[in-house]
Enzyme design. Sequence first.
Site, PDB file in Angstrom:
ATOM      1  N   TRP A 129       0.856  -1.191   0.000  1.00 12.58           N
ATOM      2  CA  TRP A 129       0.000   0.000   0.000  1.00 12.58           C
ATOM      3  C   TRP A 129       0.893   1.242   0.000  1.00 12.58           C
ATOM      4  O   TRP A 129       1.870   1.309   0.758  1.00 12.58           O
ATOM      5  CB  TRP A 129      -0.886  -0.041   1.256  1.00 12.58           C
ATOM      6  CG  TRP A 129      -1.830   1.120   1.396  1.00 12.58           C
ATOM      7  CD1 TRP A 129      -2.632   1.652   0.426  1.00 12.58           C
ATOM      8  CD2 TRP A 129      -2.074   1.874   2.587  1.00 12.58           C
ATOM      9  NE1 TRP A 129      -3.360   2.692   0.952  1.00 12.58           N
ATOM     10  CE2 TRP A 129      -3.043   2.849   2.269  1.00 12.58           C
ATOM     11  CE3 TRP A 129      -1.586   1.822   3.895  1.00 12.58           C
ATOM     12  CZ2 TRP A 129      -3.522   3.762   3.207  1.00 12.58           C
ATOM     13  CZ3 TRP A 129      -2.067   2.727   4.823  1.00 12.58           C
ATOM     14  CH2 TRP A 129      -3.030   3.683   4.477  1.00 12.58           C
ATOM     15  N   ASP A 210      -1.663  -6.091   8.651  1.00 10.86           N
ATOM     16  CA  ASP A 210      -2.584  -5.070   8.158  1.00 10.86           C
ATOM     17  C   ASP A 210      -3.791  -5.800   7.576  1.00 10.86           C
ATOM     18  O   ASP A 210      -3.661  -6.537   6.596  1.00 10.86           O
ATOM     19  CB  ASP A 210      -1.881  -4.210   7.095  1.00 10.86           C
ATOM     20  CG  ASP A 210      -2.702  -2.984   6.727  1.00 10.86           C
ATOM     21  OD1 ASP A 210      -3.886  -2.929   7.076  1.00 10.86           O
ATOM     22  OD2 ASP A 210      -2.140  -2.078   6.066  1.00 10.86           O
ATOM     23  N   LYS A 245     -13.738  -0.681   4.337  1.00 11.37           N
ATOM     24  CA  LYS A 245     -14.240  -1.381   3.143  1.00 11.37           C
ATOM     25  C   LYS A 245     -15.423  -2.283   3.491  1.00 11.37           C
ATOM     26  O   LYS A 245     -16.450  -2.228   2.844  1.00 11.37           O
ATOM     27  CB  LYS A 245     -13.139  -2.233   2.501  1.00 11.37           C
ATOM     28  CG  LYS A 245     -11.761  -1.646   2.539  1.00 11.37           C
ATOM     29  CD  LYS A 245     -11.573  -0.485   1.593  1.00 11.37           C
ATOM     30  CE  LYS A 245     -10.225   0.144   1.873  1.00 11.37           C
ATOM     31  NZ  LYS A 245      -9.800   1.142   0.947  1.00 11.37           N
TER      32      LYS A 245
HETATM   33  C1  LMR Z   1      -6.497   2.360  -1.255  1.00 12.14           C
HETATM   34  O1  LMR Z   1      -5.481   1.678  -1.173  1.00 12.14           O
HETATM   35  O2  LMR Z   1      -6.906   2.840  -2.332  1.00 12.14           O
HETATM   36  C2  LMR Z   1      -7.341   2.601  -0.032  1.00 12.14           C
HETATM   37  O3  LMR Z   1      -6.815   1.905   1.048  1.00 12.14           O
HETATM   38  C3  LMR Z   1      -7.585   4.033   0.235  1.00 12.14           C
HETATM   39  C4  LMR Z   1      -6.400   4.732   0.834  1.00 12.14           C
HETATM   40  O4  LMR Z   1      -6.558   5.311   1.904  1.00 12.14           O
HETATM   41  O5  LMR Z   1      -5.326   4.724   0.228  1.00 12.14           O
END
Ligand code: LMR
Length: 393
Positions: A129, A210, A245
Amino acid sequence: MFADLAPPPPDPILGIAQIFSADPATDKVDLGIGIYKDESGEAPILASVKAAEAWLIETQKSKRYLSSAGNPDYNRLTRALLFGEGSDIFERARTIQTPGGTGALRVAADFLKKLRPEGARVFIPDPTWANHNLLFTTAGHQVVVYPYYDVASGTLRFDEMMAALAGIGPGDIVLLHGCCHNPAGADPDPAQWAAIADLLERTGATPLVDLAYLGFGEGLEADAASTRLLASRLPEIIVASSYSKNFALYRDRAGALSLIAKTPAEADRAHAHLLPVVRANYSMPPDHGAAVVAHILGDTVLRAQWEAEVAAMRARIHSMRACLSDQLAGSNARDYDFIARQRGMFAMLGLAQDVVERMRGEHRVYVGTGGRINIAGLTERNVAHVAAAISAI
Ligand code: LMR
């Protein structure tokens, strides 16, 4: 102080959402930020959430302060959802409410900085992420990237990952995605999770799981299995979870941080040290989303309704995976079967930045860095347009 500031780089995920909003095209498709859309392309409030909100407005008598740990019912019900009511892990776990999963990660990062003032080594997967690196470096830790996923073949780099982590030790933190890896869409299988548990047990490093997509892979229980396995095998684990989500509560910021210690008494002590971290940061978490979640999880009828809504979201994501993969079959040199095989909201197409920009400019299809696509943004109506754009590119 402010006069010489240069503009900061745009956020890799939120930045795309802004460009998308500003685009006047009517056939644009947003596959950027991770938001679940229904078949009509809307991101609706769940019916179970609407019902709980109505109940909350009707019955809430006060907005007096709670504590830095947040809503106690929410914390207990979250602990039960993640670890199983009454299980050994449940007894060894302490959970606090946080402002979303990001808040949980940041509290964890600040807590670890208290324990390791020189900063810990935090091992994060490649890819991961987009916010993980920023979050842990901002909190004063040293981020080390480990190999995780091969975009070209659509498979895990499991042996390389294990080799890269072989030298970790006590005090090191290994960030793992509990299910539905963001952005890879590929998770370790049960034997690989067991091997990860062996490695962590042998080395004494601590996992930070996570867990932002519980229920979007195979089901609420199945998606918790890897986290429970680690918690059952290891003396200590940290879990950052999110209801953004699976309750579609994105902006209401309902998340949780759980610490699992060797014994309930050690868990109590660790939990006590989280509270000043929260107090010095945002004092206490926002109430609304968590109050809604607590009501739904604690109410038999609403809980069944919510579980059905999660199952419907999961089924639609699975079917859009199959649909896009079918539409792309034989379309160009690449094999897109991996999209149907994988789980969760995201898939990685592995696109260079100029190609990402051409997708946007020439086809009005908005995708994330590296060609991350939000499968939950696909619908029966836009999937052919998206498949044509991918083929053309
Ligand atoms: C994403 O990865 O698009 C989501 O988790 C939203 C975010 O906060 O980045």
